[in-house]
Design a protein around this motif. Sequence first.
Motif, PDB file in Angstrom:
ATOM      1  N   GLY A   7      -1.470  -4.229  -4.521  1.00  0.00           N
ATOM      2  CA  GLY A   7      -1.934  -2.842  -4.652  1.00  0.00           C
ATOM      3  C   GLY A   7      -1.875  -2.091  -3.330  1.00  0.00           C
ATOM      4  N   PHE A   8      -2.649  -1.007  -3.275  1.00  0.00           N
ATOM      5  CA  PHE A   8      -2.574  -0.116  -2.113  1.00  0.00           C
ATOM      6  C   PHE A   8      -3.657  -0.464  -1.079  1.00  0.00           C
ATOM      7  CE2 PHE A   8      -0.251   1.966  -5.499  1.00  0.00           C
ATOM      8  CZ  PHE A   8       0.923   2.265  -4.832  1.00  0.00           C
ATOM      9  N   ALA A   9      -3.842   0.393  -0.099  1.00  0.00           N
ATOM     10  CA  ALA A   9      -4.705   0.065   1.053  1.00  0.00           C
ATOM     11  C   ALA A   9      -6.070  -0.481   0.634  1.00  0.00           C
ATOM     12  CB  ALA A   9      -4.871   1.297   1.935  1.00  0.00           C
ATOM     13  N   VAL A  10      -6.661   0.155  -0.384  1.00  0.00           N
ATOM     14  CA  VAL A  10      -7.960  -0.361  -0.858  1.00  0.00           C
ATOM     15  C   VAL A  10      -7.910  -0.564  -2.382  1.00  0.00           C
ATOM     16  CG1 VAL A  10      -9.392   0.491   1.040  1.00  0.00           C
ATOM     17  CG2 VAL A  10      -8.896   2.013  -0.892  1.00  0.00           C
ATOM     18  N   GLY A  11      -6.746  -0.924  -2.893  1.00  0.00           N
ATOM     19  CA  GLY A  11      -6.595  -1.138  -4.344  1.00  0.00           C
ATOM     20  C   GLY A  11      -5.846   0.024  -4.965  1.00  0.00           C
ATOM     21  N   GLU A  12      -6.613   0.981  -5.526  1.00  0.00           N
ATOM     22  CA  GLU A  12      -5.981   2.180  -6.085  1.00  0.00           C
ATOM     23  C   GLU A  12      -5.453   3.057  -4.952  1.00  0.00           C
ATOM     24  OE1 GLU A  12      -5.722   3.028  -9.467  1.00  0.00           O
ATOM     25  OE2 GLU A  12      -6.364   0.938  -9.640  1.00  0.00           O
ATOM     26  N   TRP A  13      -4.422   3.848  -5.246  1.00  0.00           N
ATOM     27  CA  TRP A  13      -3.863   4.753  -4.224  1.00  0.00           C
ATOM     28  C   TRP A  13      -4.962   5.709  -3.734  1.00  0.00           C
ATOM     29  CZ3 TRP A  13      -3.080   9.661  -2.561  1.00  0.00           C
ATOM     30  CH2 TRP A  13      -2.048   9.865  -1.644  1.00  0.00           C
ATOM     31  N   SER A  14      -5.008   5.941  -2.425  1.00  0.00           N
ATOM     32  CA  SER A  14      -6.015   6.846  -1.851  1.00  0.00           C
ATOM     33  C   SER A  14      -5.405   7.578  -0.652  1.00  0.00           C
ATOM     34  CB  SER A  14      -7.245   6.053  -1.393  1.00  0.00           C
ATOM     35  OG  SER A  14      -6.919   5.298  -0.245  1.00  0.00           O
ATOM     36  N   VAL A  68      -0.548   6.386   5.980  1.00  0.00           N
ATOM     37  CA  VAL A  68       0.397   5.407   6.536  1.00  0.00           C
ATOM     38  C   VAL A  68       1.816   5.543   5.967  1.00  0.00           C
ATOM     39  CG1 VAL A  68       0.038   3.444   4.952  1.00  0.00           C
ATOM     40  CG2 VAL A  68       0.446   3.005   7.368  1.00  0.00           C
ATOM     41  N   ALA A  69       1.947   6.014   4.726  1.00  0.00           N
ATOM     42  CA  ALA A  69       3.285   6.062   4.103  1.00  0.00           C
ATOM     43  C   ALA A  69       4.294   6.857   4.947  1.00  0.00           C
ATOM     44  CB  ALA A  69       3.187   6.630   2.685  1.00  0.00           C
ATOM     45  N   PRO A  70       3.929   8.054   5.429  1.00  0.00           N
ATOM     46  CA  PRO A  70       4.907   8.824   6.230  1.00  0.00           C
ATOM     47  C   PRO A  70       5.280   8.137   7.537  1.00  0.00           C
ATOM     48  CG  PRO A  70       3.148  10.251   5.418  1.00  0.00           C
ATOM     49  CD  PRO A  70       2.705   8.842   5.161  1.00  0.00           C
ATOM     50  N   ILE A  71       4.356   7.340   8.085  1.00  0.00           N
ATOM     51  CA  ILE A  71       4.629   6.662   9.357  1.00  0.00           C
ATOM     52  C   ILE A  71       5.601   5.507   9.122  1.00  0.00           C
ATOM     53  CG2 ILE A  71       3.588   5.380  11.299  1.00  0.00           C
ATOM     54  CD1 ILE A  71       2.710   8.356  11.114  1.00  0.00           C
ATOM     55  N   LEU A  72       5.324   4.697   8.118  1.00  0.00           N
ATOM     56  CA  LEU A  72       6.197   3.548   7.852  1.00  0.00           C
ATOM     57  C   LEU A  72       7.613   4.014   7.508  1.00  0.00           C
ATOM     58  CD1 LEU A  72       3.735   1.256   5.825  1.00  0.00           C
ATOM     59  CD2 LEU A  72       4.353   1.104   8.256  1.00  0.00           C
ATOM     60  N   ALA A  73       7.698   5.075   6.710  1.00  0.00           N
ATOM     61  CA  ALA A  73       9.023   5.579   6.320  1.00  0.00           C
ATOM     62  C   ALA A  73       9.777   6.117   7.535  1.00  0.00           C
ATOM     63  CB  ALA A  73       8.868   6.664   5.259  1.00  0.00           C
ATOM     64  N   HIS A 102       7.407  -0.696  -0.211  1.00  0.00           N
ATOM     65  CA  HIS A 102       8.143  -0.426  -1.458  1.00  0.00           C
ATOM     66  C   HIS A 102       7.241   0.260  -2.481  1.00  0.00           C
ATOM     67  CE1 HIS A 102      11.881  -2.097  -0.287  1.00  0.00           C
ATOM     68  NE2 HIS A 102      11.390  -3.297  -0.068  1.00  0.00           N
ATOM     69  N   ASN A 103       5.991  -0.245  -2.578  1.00  0.00           N
ATOM     70  CA  ASN A 103       5.052   0.357  -3.543  1.00  0.00           C
ATOM     71  C   ASN A 103       4.768   1.816  -3.193  1.00  0.00           C
ATOM     72  OD1 ASN A 103       4.907  -2.157  -4.707  1.00  0.00           O
ATOM     73  ND2 ASN A 103       2.904  -2.669  -3.876  1.00  0.00           N
ATOM     74  N   ALA A 160       6.725   3.846  -1.509  1.00  0.00           N
ATOM     75  CA  ALA A 160       7.936   4.666  -1.705  1.00  0.00           C
ATOM     76  C   ALA A 160       8.241   4.892  -3.181  1.00  0.00           C
ATOM     77  CB  ALA A 160       9.115   4.000  -1.014  1.00  0.00           C
ATOM     78  N   ALA A 161       7.682   4.042  -4.047  1.00  0.00           N
ATOM     79  CA  ALA A 161       7.962   4.172  -5.491  1.00  0.00           C
ATOM     80  C   ALA A 161       7.090   5.236  -6.158  1.00  0.00           C
ATOM     81  CB  ALA A 161       7.733   2.823  -6.170  1.00  0.00           C
ATOM     82  N   ARG A 162       6.064   5.743  -5.457  1.00  0.00           N
ATOM     83  CA  ARG A 162       5.202   6.770  -6.051  1.00  0.00           C
ATOM     84  C   ARG A 162       6.008   8.047  -6.283  1.00  0.00           C
ATOM     85  NH1 ARG A 162       0.015   5.143  -7.461  1.00  0.00           N
ATOM     86  NH2 ARG A 162      -0.767   7.253  -7.163  1.00  0.00           N
ATOM     87  N   PRO A 163       5.871   8.664  -7.460  1.00  0.00           N
ATOM     88  CA  PRO A 163       6.613   9.924  -7.700  1.00  0.00           C
ATOM     89  C   PRO A 163       6.341  10.977  -6.625  1.00  0.00           C
ATOM     90  CG  PRO A 163       5.656   9.100  -9.735  1.00  0.00           C
ATOM     91  CD  PRO A 163       5.144   8.197  -8.654  1.00  0.00           C
ATOM     92  N   ALA A 164       5.096  11.050  -6.119  1.00  0.00           N
ATOM     93  CA  ALA A 164       4.779  12.059  -5.096  1.00  0.00           C
ATOM     94  C   ALA A 164       5.566  11.785  -3.818  1.00  0.00           C
ATOM     95  CB  ALA A 164       3.278  12.056  -4.800  1.00  0.00           C
ATOM     96  N   PHE A 165       5.756  10.519  -3.504  1.00  0.00           N
ATOM     97  CA  PHE A 165       6.524  10.176  -2.302  1.00  0.00           C
ATOM     98  C   PHE A 165       7.988  10.567  -2.504  1.00  0.00           C
ATOM     99  CE2 PHE A 165       8.986   7.693   0.614  1.00  0.00           C
ATOM    100  CZ  PHE A 165       8.246   7.725   1.778  1.00  0.00           C
ATOM    101  N   LYS A 166       8.517  10.182  -3.681  1.00  0.00           N
ATOM    102  CA  LYS A 166       9.935  10.493  -3.945  1.00  0.00           C
ATOM    103  C   LYS A 166      10.184  12.002  -3.897  1.00  0.00           C
ATOM    104  CE  LYS A 166      11.021   6.503  -6.806  1.00  0.00           C
ATOM    105  NZ  LYS A 166      11.196   6.079  -8.189  1.00  0.00           N
ATOM    106  N   ALA A 167       9.195  12.767  -4.365  1.00  0.00           N
ATOM    107  CA  ALA A 167       9.366  14.231  -4.408  1.00  0.00           C
ATOM    108  C   ALA A 167       9.250  14.870  -3.029  1.00  0.00           C
ATOM    109  CB  ALA A 167       8.317  14.832  -5.341  1.00  0.00           C
ATOM    110  N   SER A 168       8.727  14.115  -2.053  1.00  0.00           N
ATOM    111  CA  SER A 168       8.439  14.744  -0.757  1.00  0.00           C
ATOM    112  C   SER A 168       9.191  14.112   0.410  1.00  0.00           C
ATOM    113  CB  SER A 168       6.927  14.668  -0.471  1.00  0.00           C
ATOM    114  OG  SER A 168       6.494  13.323  -0.517  1.00  0.00           O
ATOM    115  N   PHE A 169      10.053  13.143   0.113  1.00  0.00           N
ATOM    116  CA  PHE A 169      10.742  12.456   1.219  1.00  0.00           C
ATOM    117  C   PHE A 169      12.183  12.154   0.831  1.00  0.00           C
ATOM    118  CE2 PHE A 169      12.006   8.588   3.559  1.00  0.00           C
ATOM    119  CZ  PHE A 169      11.705   8.969   4.860  1.00  0.00           C
ATOM    120  N   ASP A 170      13.098  12.737   1.583  1.00  0.00           N
ATOM    121  CA  ASP A 170      14.518  12.436   1.421  1.00  0.00           C
ATOM    122  C   ASP A 170      14.959  11.837   2.757  1.00  0.00           C
ATOM    123  OD1 ASP A 170      17.339  12.647   1.623  1.00  0.00           O
ATOM    124  OD2 ASP A 170      17.339  14.139   0.001  1.00  0.00           O
ATOM    125  N   LYS A 171      15.256  10.537   2.732  1.00  0.00           N
ATOM    126  CA  LYS A 171      15.528   9.820   3.978  1.00  0.00           C
ATOM    127  C   LYS A 171      16.658  10.461   4.790  1.00  0.00           C
ATOM    128  CE  LYS A 171      16.282   5.146   5.641  1.00  0.00           C
ATOM    129  NZ  LYS A 171      16.451   3.735   5.307  1.00  0.00           N
TER     130      LYS A 171
END
Length: 240
Positions: free
Chosen positions: A149-156, A162-167, A207-208, A210-221
């Motif tokens: 799961g995510f940092a504390v289980g459910e996405w928060s 952290v997602a924008p930093i790792l990407a 990977h988890n 990056a698979a979120r629809p919100a991430f896909k909609a806001s990040f084009d590598k």
Amino acid sequence: MPEQINLYATYISPFSHMVNLALLEAGAKFNRYEVDLTNKPDWFIEQINPVGKVPAITYGGPNVPLDQPSPESVKLAESRVLLEFIADLFPEARLLPEDLVVRAKARFFTEVVQSRLIPAWQGHFAKGQPVEPFVVALEEVQALLPPSGFAVGEWSIADATVAPILARAEVIFELNHPISGWAEGESHKILELLDEPRFARIKQYRHNLAARPAFKASFDKAVVKNGFKGFFDFLIQPRK
Ligand SMILES: N[C@@H](CCC(=O)N[C@@H](CS)C(=O)NCC(=O)O)C(=O)O
């Protein structure tokens, strides 16, 4: 019902991306203005954020063109403040866990990312500092993750931090721009290291995220990579 939200952001900026992600995850209705960091408009500094940084938000006030902000809207800045504000504004989206202990853990995770991972990452790619503090901070972040799961289980909003930093870390290692001053093959070594079994949990987490629809909609590598190239070229160009 939340009032009008205008987000002032820059596509390559990880801090902007954090807030963009939270707004998308919340299902918020918002407008977005792309701020050119190489040519910041005066009105942005004078009327939105006096320190001239993105992200910033205007909240409420009348409907106005985004480059003509109203004095009646509230101006807010700092990604962390904005993430908490969005979580408060959209409680039904549960961007922070309800359980107070888990909520504190989400904030602690954010603290580690903000105070340890981000400075180590920026220090390495922009200030000629060694890669080790970044690797250590990545291990610290990984150690905080639950088995799945995510940092504390459910996405928060901890994940939004952290997602924008790792990407972008991956993008910048791949880009290997002269601004980083890395020796031949150095950025390859770190990319390989991130692929090693010792970082398996963080790899799965990446990977988890990056698979979120919100991430896909806001990040084009490709767009982010090209944007960083242009920005770094701008930073190293000789000034008159
Ligand atoms: N502490 C701020 C940092 C924001 C920040 O550093 N933004 C950068 C882009 S990633 C920026 O606007 N830089 C422009 C400048 O410093 O002039 C936050 O968390 O929002």
